[in-house]
Enzyme design. Structure first.
Site, PDB file in Angstrom:
ATOM      1  N   ASP A  12      -6.539  -0.636   5.544  1.00 44.55           N
ATOM      2  CA  ASP A  12      -5.221  -0.067   5.231  1.00 44.55           C
ATOM      3  C   ASP A  12      -4.938  -0.633   3.813  1.00 44.55           C
ATOM      4  OD1 ASP A  12      -2.391   1.041   5.616  1.00 44.55           O
ATOM      5  OD2 ASP A  12      -1.674  -1.007   5.972  1.00 44.55           O
ATOM      6  N   ASP A  14      -1.129  -0.558   1.887  1.00 49.37           N
ATOM      7  CA  ASP A  14       0.260  -1.622   1.767  1.00 49.37           C
ATOM      8  C   ASP A  14       0.183  -2.549   3.044  1.00 49.37           C
ATOM      9  OD1 ASP A  14       1.625  -0.053  -0.585  1.00 49.37           O
ATOM     10  OD2 ASP A  14       1.074   1.743   0.746  1.00 49.37           O
ATOM     11  N   ASP A 173      -2.134  -3.664   9.510  1.00 47.51           N
ATOM     12  CA  ASP A 173      -1.174  -4.472   9.777  1.00 47.51           C
ATOM     13  C   ASP A 173      -0.013  -3.878  10.729  1.00 47.51           C
ATOM     14  OD1 ASP A 173      -0.566  -2.878   7.588  1.00 47.51           O
ATOM     15  OD2 ASP A 173       1.154  -4.060   7.292  1.00 47.51           O
TER      16      ASP A 173
END
Length: 223
Positions: A12, A14, A173
Site C-alpha cells: 500500500d 499512503d 496499514d
C-alpha cells in the site's frame, strides 16, 4: 539470498510506504475552507485516510456536518486540484523504507504498489519522490474500474499477474489492505505507524511491524 520465500512483495502507499498525511491534510483543509466547512488538525486527518482520497473527503464532510451527493463531486474535483498542485511537499518514505527496498532488491524480489489512491496521483507522488524506478507496477484504486479497489482482491491478483506470477505477500496499514490480501489468499504484514482504521493488533494481519527494519525478517518467518 535466493532462499527468500516470496518473489513478489506488494505495498500500500499512503500510511505504509510513505507518510503522506501532511500533503493530503493540506489539500483536504483547503477544500473544506473552500466549502465553508471547519478544518481538522493533522492527527484527525490521519483517521480519515485509508480508503482513497474520495473516502477521506467523505469522512471529513460527514464529521463536519454531513453532505449530499450533489455537492460531493465538485468538492472532490477541488480536492484533486489542490492535491495535484502540492503532492510531495512533505511526503516521504517512512524511516528505513529505502534500506528495506534495497534489501528486497538484493534478494531478487519484485516490488509493486497497490493503492486505493488514484493511479495518476500514485505515479505522480512516486515520480516526484524519485521512487518510480523501484516498482515493477503501480495499480491505483481506479485502475481496474468500479468495485475493484481494496478490500476486493482484484488489485492484488492483477499485481501478481503483472509481476510475472509467483509467491506474493502484501504490506499495508488498514482493514482495506488486510481484507484484500485475505481475499487474494496472500500473507499480509501490517505496519504500526500507518493510518489505521483499527488498532494495528486488531487489523487481522499475520504480523505487525514497528519499523521497516523488521520487514525482511518477518517475511522470512512467514514464508
Amino acid at each position: 539470498m535466493t532462499d527468500f520465500p516470496f518473489s513478489i512483495v506488494g505495498f500500500d502507499l499512503d500510511g505504509t510506504l510513505c507518510d503522506t498525511a501532511a500533503d493530503l491534510g493540506n489539500a483536504l483543509n483547503r477544500t473544506l475552507e473552500h466549502a465553508g466547512r471547519p478544518t481538522f488538525p493533522l492527527d484527525v486527518v490521519r483517521r480519515f485516510i485509508g480508503g482513497g482520497s474520495g473516502q477521506m473527503l467523505r469522512n471529513a464532510l460527514a464529521e463536519s456536518g454531513g453532505y449530499d451527493e450533489a455537492e460531493f463531486k465538485p468538492l472532490q474535483d477541488q480536492l484533486f486540484a489542490y492535491y495535484g498542485e502540492a503532492i510531495a511537499v512533505h511526503s516521504r518514505l517512512y524511516p528505513g523504507g529505502a534500506e528495506m527496498l534495497d534489501a528486497l532488491a538484493a534478494r531478487g524480489v519484485t516490488v509493486a504498489v497497490a493503492t486505493n489512491k488514484r493511479e495518476a496521483f500514485a505515479r505522480q507522488l512516486l515520480d516526484e519522490l524519485g521512487l518510480s524506478p523501484r516498482f515493477a507496477t503501480v495499480i491505483g484504486g481506479d485502475t481496474l474500474g468500479p468495485g475493484k479497489a481494496k478490500p476486493a482482491p482484484d488489485m492484488l491478483n492483477e499485481m501478481i499477474a503483472r509481476c510475472g506470477g509467483g509467491r506474493a505477500a502484501f504490506v499495508g496499514d488498514t482493514t482495506f489492505d488486510v481484507g484484500a490480501a485475505r481475499a487474494a489468499g496472500l500473507p499480509v504484514v501490517a505496519v504500526s505507524f500507518g493510518f489505521h482504521d483499527l488498532p494495528p493488533p486488531l487489523l487481522g494481519a499475520d504480523a505487525v511491524i514497528d519499523h521497516f527494519d523488521a520487514l525482511v525478517p518477518t517475511l522470512s518467518r512467514l514464508g
